[in-house]
Write a protein that holds these residues in place. Structure first.
Motif, PDB file in Angstrom:
ATOM      1  N   GLU A 290       6.155  -3.191 -23.071  1.00 15.31           N
ATOM      2  CA  GLU A 290       6.958  -3.186 -21.850  1.00 15.31           C
ATOM      3  C   GLU A 290       6.512  -2.089 -20.881  1.00 15.31           C
ATOM      4  O   GLU A 290       6.432  -0.914 -21.242  1.00 15.31           O
ATOM      5  N   LEU A 291       6.219  -2.495 -19.642  1.00 15.90           N
ATOM      6  CA  LEU A 291       5.874  -1.549 -18.577  1.00 15.90           C
ATOM      7  C   LEU A 291       7.171  -0.928 -18.065  1.00 15.90           C
ATOM      8  O   LEU A 291       8.060  -1.634 -17.585  1.00 15.90           O
ATOM      9  N   ILE A 292       7.299   0.405 -18.196  1.00 17.03           N
ATOM     10  CA  ILE A 292       8.557   1.072 -17.840  1.00 17.03           C
ATOM     11  C   ILE A 292       8.427   2.022 -16.660  1.00 17.03           C
ATOM     12  O   ILE A 292       9.414   2.535 -16.156  1.00 17.03           O
ATOM     13  N   GLY A 293       7.177   2.268 -16.210  1.00 17.91           N
ATOM     14  CA  GLY A 293       6.981   3.156 -15.067  1.00 17.91           C
ATOM     15  C   GLY A 293       5.578   3.019 -14.524  1.00 17.91           C
ATOM     16  O   GLY A 293       4.660   2.622 -15.253  1.00 17.91           O
ATOM     17  N   VAL A 294       5.425   3.344 -13.234  1.00 19.92           N
ATOM     18  CA  VAL A 294       4.129   3.228 -12.570  1.00 19.92           C
ATOM     19  C   VAL A 294       3.958   4.315 -11.515  1.00 19.92           C
ATOM     20  O   VAL A 294       4.940   4.847 -10.995  1.00 19.92           O
ATOM     21  N   VAL A 295       2.709   4.608 -11.215  1.00 18.32           N
ATOM     22  CA  VAL A 295       2.369   5.471 -10.083  1.00 18.32           C
ATOM     23  C   VAL A 295       0.959   5.103  -9.640  1.00 18.32           C
ATOM     24  O   VAL A 295       0.111   4.746 -10.462  1.00 18.32           O
ATOM     25  N   THR A 296       0.708   5.176  -8.330  1.00 13.42           N
ATOM     26  CA  THR A 296      -0.620   4.880  -7.779  1.00 13.42           C
ATOM     27  C   THR A 296      -1.189   6.127  -7.117  1.00 13.42           C
ATOM     28  O   THR A 296      -0.498   6.803  -6.350  1.00 13.42           O
ATOM     29  N   LEU A 297      -2.447   6.407  -7.436  1.00 12.24           N
ATOM     30  CA  LEU A 297      -3.239   7.449  -6.785  1.00 12.24           C
ATOM     31  C   LEU A 297      -4.273   6.725  -5.943  1.00 12.24           C
ATOM     32  O   LEU A 297      -5.047   5.919  -6.472  1.00 12.24           O
ATOM     33  N   LEU A 298      -4.268   6.988  -4.647  1.00  9.36           N
ATOM     34  CA  LEU A 298      -5.184   6.299  -3.748  1.00  9.36           C
ATOM     35  C   LEU A 298      -6.021   7.323  -2.986  1.00  9.36           C
ATOM     36  O   LEU A 298      -5.468   8.150  -2.248  1.00  9.36           O
ATOM     37  N   GLN A 299      -7.318   7.280  -3.216  1.00  9.63           N
ATOM     38  CA  GLN A 299      -8.226   8.198  -2.528  1.00  9.63           C
ATOM     39  C   GLN A 299      -8.510   7.678  -1.126  1.00  9.63           C
ATOM     40  O   GLN A 299      -8.699   6.473  -0.925  1.00  9.63           O
ATOM     41  N   GLU A 300      -8.518   8.586  -0.161  1.00  7.73           N
ATOM     42  CA  GLU A 300      -8.878   8.212   1.208  1.00  7.73           C
ATOM     43  C   GLU A 300     -10.348   7.819   1.244  1.00  7.73           C
ATOM     44  O   GLU A 300     -11.171   8.392   0.532  1.00  7.73           O
ATOM     45  N   LYS A 301     -10.674   6.830   2.081  1.00  9.56           N
ATOM     46  CA  LYS A 301     -12.046   6.314   2.138  1.00  9.56           C
ATOM     47  C   LYS A 301     -12.883   6.936   3.257  1.00  9.56           C
ATOM     48  O   LYS A 301     -14.075   7.128   3.101  1.00  9.56           O
ATOM     49  N   ALA A 302     -12.249   7.217   4.394  1.00 15.49           N
ATOM     50  CA  ALA A 302     -12.994   7.715   5.550  1.00 15.49           C
ATOM     51  C   ALA A 302     -13.677   9.037   5.210  1.00 15.49           C
ATOM     52  O   ALA A 302     -13.103   9.895   4.539  1.00 15.49           O
ATOM     53  N   GLU A 303     -14.905   9.191   5.670  1.00 17.09           N
ATOM     54  CA  GLU A 303     -15.734  10.333   5.301  1.00 17.09           C
ATOM     55  C   GLU A 303     -15.037  11.683   5.503  1.00 17.09           C
ATOM     56  O   GLU A 303     -15.082  12.555   4.640  1.00 17.09           O
ATOM     57  N   LYS A 304     -14.377  11.858   6.637  1.00 16.85           N
ATOM     58  CA  LYS A 304     -13.787  13.154   6.961  1.00 16.85           C
ATOM     59  C   LYS A 304     -12.552  13.492   6.125  1.00 16.85           C
ATOM     60  O   LYS A 304     -12.124  14.645   6.096  1.00 16.85           O
ATOM     61  N   ILE A 305     -11.974  12.486   5.466  1.00 19.40           N
ATOM     62  CA  ILE A 305     -10.761  12.751   4.684  1.00 19.40           C
ATOM     63  C   ILE A 305     -10.888  12.314   3.219  1.00 19.40           C
ATOM     64  O   ILE A 305      -9.884  12.200   2.520  1.00 19.40           O
ATOM     65  N   GLN A 306     -12.105  12.136   2.755  1.00 17.53           N
ATOM     66  CA  GLN A 306     -12.322  11.749   1.355  1.00 17.53           C
ATOM     67  C   GLN A 306     -11.829  12.806   0.377  1.00 17.53           C
ATOM     68  O   GLN A 306     -11.660  12.514  -0.808  1.00 17.53           O
ATOM     69  N   HIS A 307     -11.613  14.014   0.850  1.00 17.17           N
ATOM     70  CA  HIS A 307     -11.147  15.088  -0.019  1.00 17.17           C
ATOM     71  C   HIS A 307      -9.644  14.979  -0.306  1.00 17.17           C
ATOM     72  O   HIS A 307      -9.104  15.776  -1.057  1.00 17.17           O
ATOM     73  N   ARG A 308      -9.006  13.960   0.281  1.00 15.29           N
ATOM     74  CA  ARG A 308      -7.567  13.764   0.098  1.00 15.29           C
ATOM     75  C   ARG A 308      -7.294  12.513  -0.728  1.00 15.29           C
ATOM     76  O   ARG A 308      -7.985  11.511  -0.616  1.00 15.29           O
ATOM     77  N   ALA A 309      -6.242  12.601  -1.527  1.00 15.14           N
ATOM     78  CA  ALA A 309      -5.716  11.428  -2.222  1.00 15.14           C
ATOM     79  C   ALA A 309      -4.209  11.425  -1.994  1.00 15.14           C
ATOM     80  O   ALA A 309      -3.624  12.445  -1.624  1.00 15.14           O
ATOM     81  N   ASN A 310      -3.596  10.284  -2.200  1.00 11.08           N
ATOM     82  CA  ASN A 310      -2.164  10.136  -1.982  1.00 11.08           C
ATOM     83  C   ASN A 310      -1.504   9.511  -3.197  1.00 11.08           C
ATOM     84  O   ASN A 310      -2.087   8.647  -3.849  1.00 11.08           O
ATOM     85  N   ILE A 311      -0.295   9.943  -3.457  1.00  7.47           N
ATOM     86  CA  ILE A 311       0.536   9.337  -4.495  1.00  7.47           C
ATOM     87  C   ILE A 311       1.453   8.336  -3.807  1.00  7.47           C
ATOM     88  O   ILE A 311       2.123   8.671  -2.818  1.00  7.47           O
ATOM     89  N   TYR A 312       1.475   7.114  -4.333  1.00  3.14           N
ATOM     90  CA  TYR A 312       2.321   6.047  -3.807  1.00  3.14           C
ATOM     91  C   TYR A 312       3.035   5.333  -4.951  1.00  3.14           C
ATOM     92  O   TYR A 312       2.588   5.377  -6.100  1.00  3.14           O
ATOM     93  N   ALA A 313       4.080   4.613  -4.592  1.00  5.72           N
ATOM     94  CA  ALA A 313       4.721   3.635  -5.485  1.00  5.72           C
ATOM     95  C   ALA A 313       5.126   4.211  -6.838  1.00  5.72           C
ATOM     96  O   ALA A 313       5.000   3.559  -7.857  1.00  5.72           O
ATOM     97  N   MET A 314       5.623   5.444  -6.834  1.00  2.00           N
ATOM     98  CA  MET A 314       6.100   6.080  -8.064  1.00  2.00           C
ATOM     99  C   MET A 314       7.446   5.477  -8.435  1.00  2.00           C
ATOM    100  O   MET A 314       8.357   5.440  -7.599  1.00  2.00           O
ATOM    101  N   TYR A 315       7.565   5.003  -9.673  1.00  4.31           N
ATOM    102  CA  TYR A 315       8.832   4.409 -10.106  1.00  4.31           C
ATOM    103  C   TYR A 315       8.914   4.391 -11.620  1.00  4.31           C
ATOM    104  O   TYR A 315       7.942   4.057 -12.304  1.00  4.31           O
ATOM    105  N   VAL A 316      10.096   4.732 -12.116  1.00  6.78           N
ATOM    106  CA  VAL A 316      10.423   4.606 -13.535  1.00  6.78           C
ATOM    107  C   VAL A 316      11.726   3.816 -13.618  1.00  6.78           C
ATOM    108  O   VAL A 316      12.681   4.123 -12.898  1.00  6.78           O
ATOM    109  N   THR A 317      11.740   2.800 -14.465  1.00  6.70           N
ATOM    110  CA  THR A 317      12.938   1.973 -14.604  1.00  6.70           C
ATOM    111  C   THR A 317      14.138   2.870 -14.965  1.00  6.70           C
ATOM    112  O   THR A 317      13.993   3.816 -15.746  1.00  6.70           O
TER     113      THR A 317
END
Length: 168
Positions: free
Chosen positions: A65-92
């Motif tokens: 059973e999947l009970i929680g999720v989180v997404t790490l998304l790295q920026e693609k554009a050259e000038k901001i590739q040093h950044r990543a973002n946390i999205y869609a964090m959820y625990v039932t």
């Protein structure tokens, strides 16, 4: 509990948990449940996302059973590739407060640290979500801004805290 990087074969379980999240915690996500259920082929879209470079979604499993999720998304554009973002964090809800969120975020942070170019991780959290803010603070995320009226839900404005974790 086991944490793993989700694969296209996990897309159906992810989508079911995502819809639960949008229903039970509408204030925590920009996407509404109503918009989500209108998507065409959402499971195949999710499966594609799971194979996209720089897009890492981790799942917490109890047995099968999947009970929680989180997404790490790295920026693609050259000038901001040093950044990543946390999205869609959820625990039932029935598994909240048991360390699932911390385990998921720790996995995402470790993934970011393993990618040489990523130097910092950004996230946004609704300012009234004390439990999430406590978790983010415990992992070192610092507030760098407040966006007033970031979202409007059923006529009520919600503010967002913007946070950052410097990893390099």
């Amino acid at each position: 509990m086991k944490i793993k990087l989700l694969l296209p074969s996990d897309a159906e379980s992810y989508w079911a948990l995502r819809l639960e999240a949008l229903k039970k915690s509408p204030e925590a996500f920009l996407t509404s449940y109503e918009d989500a259920i209108k998507r065409e082929n959402p499971i195949s879209q999710v499966a594609r996302n799971f194979t996209e470079e720089g897009n890492y979604t981790f799942g917490a499993f109890e047995g099968d059973e999947l009970i929680g999720v989180v997404t790490l998304l790295q920026e693609k554009a050259e000038k901001i590739q040093h950044r990543a973002n946390i999205y869609a964090m959820y625990v039932t809800p029935r598994k909240q407060g048991l360390g699932v969120g911390k385990a998921l975020l720790t996995e995402a942070i470790n993934k970011a640290k393993s990618i040489e170019v990523i130097e910092k991780i950004n996230l946004s959290v609704v300012a009234t979500n004390e439990a999430a803010k406590k978790l983010y603070t415990s992992l070192g995320f610092k507030v760098y801004g407040l966006e007033e009226k970031a979202m409007k839900l059923k006529g009520v404005y919600l503010d967002d805290e913007h946070r950052v974790l410097h990893i390099k």
